[in-house]
Write an enzyme that holds these catalytic residues in place. Structure first.
Site, PDB file in Angstrom:
ATOM      1  N   LYS A   1      87.356  34.257  40.552  1.00 16.86           N
ATOM      2  CA  LYS A   1      86.076  33.627  40.200  1.00 16.86           C
ATOM      3  C   LYS A   1      85.872  32.374  41.057  1.00 16.86           C
ATOM      4  O   LYS A   1      86.817  31.630  41.318  1.00 16.86           O
ATOM      5  CB  LYS A   1      86.080  33.273  38.704  1.00 16.86           C
ATOM      6  CG  LYS A   1      84.748  32.745  38.182  1.00 16.86           C
ATOM      7  CD  LYS A   1      84.772  32.521  36.676  1.00 16.86           C
ATOM      8  CE  LYS A   1      83.460  31.963  36.161  1.00 16.86           C
ATOM      9  NZ  LYS A   1      83.413  31.838  34.699  1.00 16.86           N
TER      10      LYS A   1
ATOM     11  N   SER B   1      79.534  33.691  31.978  1.00 20.21           N
ATOM     12  CA  SER B   1      79.326  33.306  33.355  1.00 20.21           C
ATOM     13  C   SER B   1      80.186  34.094  34.348  1.00 20.21           C
ATOM     14  O   SER B   1      79.907  34.080  35.537  1.00 20.21           O
ATOM     15  CB  SER B   1      79.632  31.810  33.505  1.00 20.21           C
ATOM     16  OG  SER B   1      81.019  31.560  33.273  1.00 20.21           O
TER      17      SER B   1
ATOM     18  N   SER C   1      82.516  33.257  28.177  1.00 19.21           N
ATOM     19  CA  SER C   1      82.254  33.693  29.551  1.00 19.21           C
ATOM     20  C   SER C   1      83.236  34.704  30.127  1.00 19.21           C
ATOM     21  O   SER C   1      83.028  35.194  31.230  1.00 19.21           O
ATOM     22  CB  SER C   1      82.196  32.482  30.487  1.00 19.21           C
ATOM     23  OG  SER C   1      81.011  31.776  30.300  1.00 19.21           O
TER      24      SER C   1
END
Length: 495
Positions: A78, A158, A182
């Site tokens: 990420k 997210s 998330s």
């Protein structure tokens, strides 16, 4: 062997140990899949040279016979994790071109274990969002489609790029972070597994901060066994993070027996919300029945302060964000606005932030600054902190009464179309977190397990919440649920 990118971590590890494939072959298969999947916009910084160098080193290590479980396995990272010499911009224009001089603790642990980083993954800007639509890179797109419909869907947020990449077999697994859901919400939207460990289990050092008392890293994988393998490599004490806990890291994979006989699973009545879609309620009931059939005892429980969780979260998280994001001022790193003649330091701050921060980030910074301001600090921020304590106490009371895990839906719906919530009141988007934020507020471990599909063929997930520091037991309960549910659906390739 073709389709090596479709393997999970455990399968690939076993093939590597047997000498049936190499890390270089696995990595090349993933890099090829990534290059063919630009339509998903999941990987936003590709690092093929780094990946192949690490794969060659991993193959040498495996040949010598001293390889940990993650050695040679290609994963995505990420964009919130700082990676030395590789763009790390938290999907924000304000960090455009930022290449850190250091490696985050979690990504370093994975690197030390021999994992191969394929590149950086799309996400909501500064991890603020539930649909991956706030990203400076543009939307990440789910590999899933509704049956007979080509509407592009959100992979969740997210950690949307991580979820899309794992679901589309672009990598074997990926890192995510979870501040209010998330990891778990995107996992539920994409038919993948995502675990948020207990707060303090994984180091936050080198992860771009959103809300420091809530943020926690975790793995996003194709199944529960893979989550156990990757979580073990990610967690452990770190002196550089004052909230990191000095506890031994168990062998989570060895705890996956699937035996949950006599375990008490709580069903919180407050999570049965008005207007809950029938499909979600049915899935929840089916999940409870599956655990009961596996030998668990299902008990009705009460978490009375649940209804205050979302408002408390959306006071605390923006408050912490407004403080954390004050460091982006155009002085030391990242974007700096071009100034007009006569502009001073104040104008530089204003213009840099106006150009660098997206709308959702600006909104949350403003909300956070407001609730921390002198006139409203007690009315909002302090009250939210008190509510948080009550929510934590609710969970403590339930666990003290002998409950081993709590079963809830992971999301209030299946994945929605990109743009579907853009014109709405932002609170409608925030409601996506209704089942997940309590876990962050209480600092507990939570896992999302794909359990079924809706009438349009989209994946649906259930969430299990565990006792603090008992990720092993939580993973085992999740493993039993996964075995009973038998979820094997994959998205049909259109990209």
């Amino acid at each position: 062997m073709s389709d090596l990118n479709k393997l999970g971590l455990a399968e690939a590890r076993d093939l590597l140990r047997k000498g049936d494939t190499t890390s270089v072959e696995l990595t090349e298969a993933c890099l090829k899949a990534i290059d063919g999947a630009d339509a998903l916009n999941a990987f936003v910084h590709k690092t093929p040279d780094v990946a192949l160098d690490r794969a060659k080193a991993a193959d040498a290590r495996i040949a010598e016979g001293d390889a940990p479980a993650m050695c040679g396995l290609p994963i995505g990272m990420k964009d919130l994790f700082c990676t030395k010499g590789v763009d790390s911009q938290a999907a924000s224009n304000i960090l455009k071109g930022f290449k850190p001089e250091y490696e985050s603790t979690v990504s370093q642990k994975l690197q030390d274990a021999g994992a191969v980083m394929l590149g950086k993954l799309n996400m909501d800007e500064f991890a603020m969002g539930s649909s991956n639509e706030t990203s400076a890179y543009g939307n990440a797109i789910s590999p899933w489609r509704r049956e007979g419909d080509e509407t592009p869907l959100t992979p969740g947020g997210s950690s949307g790029g991580s979820a899309a990449a794992v679901a589309a077999d672009l990598c074997l697994a990926a890192t995510g972070t979870d501040t209010g859901g998330s990891i778990r919400q995107p996992a539920a939207f994409t038919g993948t597994v995502g675990i948020k460990p207990t707060y303090g289990r994984c180091s936050r050092w080198g992860i771009v901060a959103f809300a420091s008392s809530l943020d926690q890293a975790g793995p996003m994988t194709k199944n529960v066994r893979d989550a156990a393998i990757m979580l073990e490599a990610m967690c452990g004490h770190d002196a550089k993070d004052s909230t990191s806990v000095d506890l031994a890291v168990p062998n989570f994979e060895a705890m996956l027996t699937g035996d949950i006989k006599g375990k008490k699973i709580g069903i919180p009545r407050e999570y049965r919300m008005d207007g809950m879609p029938a499909e979600i309620a049915k899935l929840w009931d089916e999940g409870a029945a599956m655990l009961k059939a596996a030998g668990a005892e299902i008990v009705d429980i009460s978490l009375p302060h649940t209804k205050y969780a979302l408002p408390a979260y959306y006071v605390i998280a923006p408050a912490e964000a407004s403080s954390n994001l004050a460091r982006y001022d155009g002085v030391r790193y990242g974007h700096r606005a071009t100034l007009a003649q006569g502009d001073g330091i104040t104008e530089m701050y204003e213009k840099t932030r106006a150009e660098g921060f997206g709308h959702e980030v600006q909104r949350r910074v403003m909300v956070g600054t407001y609730v921390l301001s002198a006139g409203f600090y007690d009315a909002y921020y302090n009250r939210a902190r008190k509510v948080r304590t009550l929510i934590k106490k609710d969970f403590e009371d339930v666990f003290a009464a002998g409950v081993d895990a709590i079963l809830t839906p992971a999301t209030p719906s299946a994945a929605f179309g990109l743009g579907e919530m853009n014109d709405e009141d932002p609170v409608k988007m925030y409601l996506n977190d209704v089942f997940t934020v309590t876990v962050n507020l209480a600092g507990l471990p939570g896992i999302s397990v794909p359990t079924g599909v809706d009438t349009q063929g989209l994946p649906l997930g259930l969430q299990l919440i565990g006792r603090p520091w008992d990720e092993g037991d939580l993973l085992n309960t999740a493993y039993a649920l996964e075995q009973a549910a038998g979820f094997v659906a994959k998205p049909a390739q259109w990209w």
